[in-house]
Structure formats: C-alpha cells, structure tokens
Design a protein around this motif. Sequence first.
Motif, mmCIF file in Angstrom:
data_model
loop_
_atom_site.group_PDB
_atom_site.id
_atom_site.type_symbol
_atom_site.label_atom_id
_atom_site.label_comp_id
_atom_site.label_asym_id
_atom_site.label_seq_id
_atom_site.Cartn_x
_atom_site.Cartn_y
_atom_site.Cartn_z
ATOM 1 N N VAL A 151 -135.190 19.688 -19.895
ATOM 2 C CA VAL A 151 -133.869 20.186 -20.268
ATOM 3 C C VAL A 151 -133.026 20.178 -18.997
ATOM 4 O O VAL A 151 -133.309 20.947 -18.074
ATOM 5 C CB VAL A 151 -133.924 21.609 -20.862
ATOM 6 N N LEU A 152 -132.016 19.309 -18.929
ATOM 7 C CA LEU A 152 -131.156 19.274 -17.750
ATOM 8 C C LEU A 152 -130.200 20.455 -17.811
ATOM 9 O O LEU A 152 -129.218 20.452 -18.551
ATOM 10 C CB LEU A 152 -130.369 17.966 -17.687
ATOM 11 N N MET A 153 -130.513 21.489 -17.041
ATOM 12 C CA MET A 153 -129.700 22.695 -17.019
ATOM 13 C C MET A 153 -128.421 22.468 -16.226
ATOM 14 O O MET A 153 -128.351 21.601 -15.355
ATOM 15 C CB MET A 153 -130.493 23.847 -16.415
ATOM 16 N N ALA A 154 -127.423 23.246 -16.527
ATOM 17 C CA ALA A 154 -126.186 23.190 -15.761
ATOM 18 C C ALA A 154 -126.460 23.653 -14.330
ATOM 19 O O ALA A 154 -127.120 24.665 -14.114
ATOM 20 C CB ALA A 154 -125.118 24.057 -16.409
ATOM 21 N N SER A 155 -125.946 22.914 -13.369
ATOM 22 C CA SER A 155 -126.214 23.169 -11.949
ATOM 23 C C SER A 155 -125.043 23.870 -11.279
ATOM 24 O O SER A 155 -123.903 23.384 -11.323
ATOM 25 C CB SER A 155 -126.492 21.834 -11.239
ATOM 26 N N ARG A 156 -125.328 24.984 -10.631
ATOM 27 C CA ARG A 156 -124.308 25.653 -9.838
ATOM 28 C C ARG A 156 -123.831 24.761 -8.694
ATOM 29 O O ARG A 156 -122.645 24.746 -8.352
ATOM 30 C CB ARG A 156 -124.857 26.958 -9.266
ATOM 31 N N HIS A 157 -124.764 24.016 -8.100
ATOM 32 C CA HIS A 157 -124.383 23.107 -7.021
ATOM 33 C C HIS A 157 -123.360 22.090 -7.511
ATOM 34 O O HIS A 157 -122.374 21.805 -6.819
ATOM 35 C CB HIS A 157 -125.617 22.381 -6.485
ATOM 36 N N LEU A 158 -123.608 21.536 -8.693
ATOM 37 C CA LEU A 158 -122.680 20.536 -9.229
ATOM 38 C C LEU A 158 -121.342 21.169 -9.562
ATOM 39 O O LEU A 158 -120.278 20.576 -9.295
ATOM 40 C CB LEU A 158 -123.290 19.880 -10.475
ATOM 41 N N ALA A 159 -121.357 22.374 -10.117
ATOM 42 C CA ALA A 159 -120.107 23.050 -10.458
ATOM 43 C C ALA A 159 -119.265 23.293 -9.209
ATOM 44 O O ALA A 159 -118.023 23.226 -9.263
ATOM 45 C CB ALA A 159 -120.395 24.373 -11.168
ATOM 46 N N ARG A 160 -119.919 23.558 -8.072
ATOM 47 C CA ARG A 160 -119.176 23.826 -6.833
ATOM 48 C C ARG A 160 -118.568 22.563 -6.230
ATOM 49 O O ARG A 160 -117.453 22.588 -5.713
ATOM 50 C CB ARG A 160 -120.104 24.480 -5.808
ATOM 51 N N VAL A 161 -119.314 21.455 -6.294
ATOM 52 C CA VAL A 161 -118.888 20.262 -5.562
ATOM 53 C C VAL A 161 -118.062 19.300 -6.399
ATOM 54 O O VAL A 161 -117.262 18.520 -5.855
ATOM 55 C CB VAL A 161 -120.122 19.534 -4.969
ATOM 56 N N ALA A 162 -118.212 19.328 -7.712
ATOM 57 C CA ALA A 162 -117.517 18.355 -8.564
ATOM 58 C C ALA A 162 -116.013 18.563 -8.499
ATOM 59 O O ALA A 162 -115.517 19.687 -8.624
ATOM 60 C CB ALA A 162 -118.003 18.474 -10.002
ATOM 61 N N SER A 163 -115.285 17.474 -8.329
ATOM 62 C CA SER A 163 -113.822 17.540 -8.278
ATOM 63 C C SER A 163 -113.179 17.192 -9.611
ATOM 64 O O SER A 163 -111.966 17.333 -9.760
ATOM 65 C CB SER A 163 -113.285 16.599 -7.194
ATOM 66 N N GLY A 164 -113.982 16.734 -10.568
ATOM 67 C CA GLY A 164 -113.438 16.390 -11.873
ATOM 68 C C GLY A 164 -114.498 15.789 -12.764
ATOM 69 O O GLY A 164 -115.680 15.714 -12.406
#
Length: 397
Positions: A151-164
């Motif tokens: 199950v690919l969980m939502a990543s806090r790291h991705l939420a912080r770095v993603a610009s869009g």
Amino acid sequence: MTTLRLLASDGTTSDAALNDSGAYTRPAAPLQSRVAYAAAHVVPRVWADNTPGQPADIDWDATLAFRRNVYSWGLGVADAMDTAQRNMGLDAAATRELIARSAEVAREEGGSVVVGVNTDHIDETHISLQQVIDAYISQLEFTEEQGAGPVLMASRHLARVASGADDYRRVYRAVLERATTPVVLHWLGTAFDPELEGYFGSSDWQTASDVLLDIINENPGKVAGVKMSLLNAESEISVRERLTEGVRMFTGDDFNYVSLIGDAPSPTARDVAERTRTHSDALLGAFAAITPVASAAIQALDAGDHAAYERILGPTEELSRQVFAAPTFYYKTGVAFLSWLNGHQPAFQMVGGLHSARSLPHLSRIVELANSSLALEKPELARERWHGMLRLNGVDA
C-alpha cells in the motif's frame, strides 16, 4: 440486571444495562461479496518504556494473536499503516519487523495481508524528489520480498517537497515502474495527518482526484486499488465511479462506511441504478475495533440479506465516529482500548504513551456505544476492566 457505570464530561455518572455479545459466528468459507481488511494496531510490552520518543517495544505474541483473530473472522489484515502508529510511535526498525512477522502469520493462516510502504525511515525532514523515490522503492522492495501486498502510503516528505501535481506524477510513476505486483494507493486526509495538506497537488479534492486518476491511468496494470481516507463520502463516490476497470475502491472512511460498503450510497433506487459502481470494498481501522461485527455484516451481504447487513453494522457507525472524533489522528487510542476491553491484550498500553491521548469521558462514550452496538465480545470482561479503570482514576464504580 448487570450494569455499566458511565462517566460524563461534567463528572457525573450514570448506569446502562450491560448487553450480551452479538453471538456472531465465524464464516465457514471465505467472504465473497466484499474484500475487507482490518487495519491492525500494535500491542507493546506492558513493562516496556512506552513513553513518547522511545523505540517501540512490541509484545509480539499479543500483536500477532490479534492478527490471527482477524483472519479467523474472514477479514484480511492491513498492517504497518496508520493504525499501527506509523509516524506516531512505530519506528523504522519496528516497522520492518512488523511487516516481516505479519507476512509470515498471513502465510500460516492462509490470510491476505497488505502493508504500508512509505518514506518514513528517512530521518531528514526535507529531502529531494529523487530521494523520496529511492525511499519509497527501498520499502517497496522489502515489502515484496516478504510476500505482502504493498500500500503506497501518502508521504510527508513528498508533501513537503512537491511543488505541484507534476511532481506527484513523477514520483508515483517512478515507484510504480519498480513494483512487481499491483499496489494500492492511499489518499490520507488532513484529519488523519495535517502535514499532508495539498496532497496530489491541491487542497481541493476535485482537483487532487484528477491527479490521482491520471496516475492510475498513466500506469496501467500497476494499481490494484485506491484507499480513500478523506472522511468525505462524496469524494469517494466521485473517484470510485471514475476508476479504471479492475481497480478497486477501498473505503477508509470511518464515518460513512456502512453505506459506502453496503451498496446503498444514494437515497433512491434510480440513483443507484445509474451508478456504474455501487459499492466500495473496505480497508478500515474501524474494522480492527469491531472485527466480529464487520464479519457478520459481510456474511449477511454474502447471503443477499441487505437488511441484516444494515441491522448488524449500522449501529457501529456511531461508535466509529466516536473513536475517530477530532483530533482524528488519536483514533488509535480507541482501537487499542477496545482491544483491551475485548481481551485481546493484557493491558491498556500503547507505543509512545498514546493510551493517554483520550479522556475518561471520551472512553466512557466508547464503552457505551460498543455496548449498544454489540461490539463488546466479552461483556463481563469489558465491564470488569472498565470499572477497574474508573476506580483507579477515583471514580466510584
């Protein structure tokens, strides 16, 4: 008449009649009409240093026995996810051991297990998109090696770095390319984790859902399902109706699961008939708290008795709403509390001291609603344990 002592938020007490258990029976054959996973919690050793910030010290006998019990009721186990205190006390080493042990138990019991894949073993708060990809792939490969479904969980790291939105597409494309078995994508709302604000590139669920569906459509054969945990039935139904053929919707909506699972999300038969998909499957923390009731309800659906399904499962929704009341991310406390009341663990203890996250009146309301919805598996034991807890805290029981 045997009674339960209840405690109100103003300190007053009252009594309610103690009901019998639901006397539900385990299924004689695999459940057919729905795929259902209970998102399971972990049980710490009673004598461990279960205080905030300490590594998880898990009672493996009790933790794995809980999973065996879930399998005995015909449900699958979703492990190493939010209910198991990912990002709230379950450290990276304990997560890996939990995944390995849980996958082994699933093989022994002939049960189905899916487990969380995340980036949370990385200590740094901010990392690059490529590092997010590499972190996901590291956990994905380990999970596949254990034989568990990812199950690919939502990543806090991705939420912080993603610009869009394009950054989400890039990361998921790269991770899904490496998957050797179809995965479940997890969309976790901010009620569960405020750090995930704007996931999939927008705080507007309609816009974010377009990105989620793009990811699925751009990676054919790689996604087995979507678990939505937005606590918003409208958003789940909208995405469900647009999913590619063969991709399941697993409800993670612990507020509205009865209608979402039960094939009756709309008020009229005509509305239901016009829908291309009329039910969700389940991947729910709530089902870890009410496993026998959930099993009995799906057995009723298997028998074609929708009225019995509603009668059995319907009353549990108010209980679940109490367990998942704001702040919702403390729902794990209610799951562990019910596990203790029902005799699945020796003490009301949690990793990281999270057993202190809810008040006595909040827990009292859980007791009251579990009693009324027949979710107390051993009512006399639950009464004994609850009354002992009240007395320990200076309340006459």
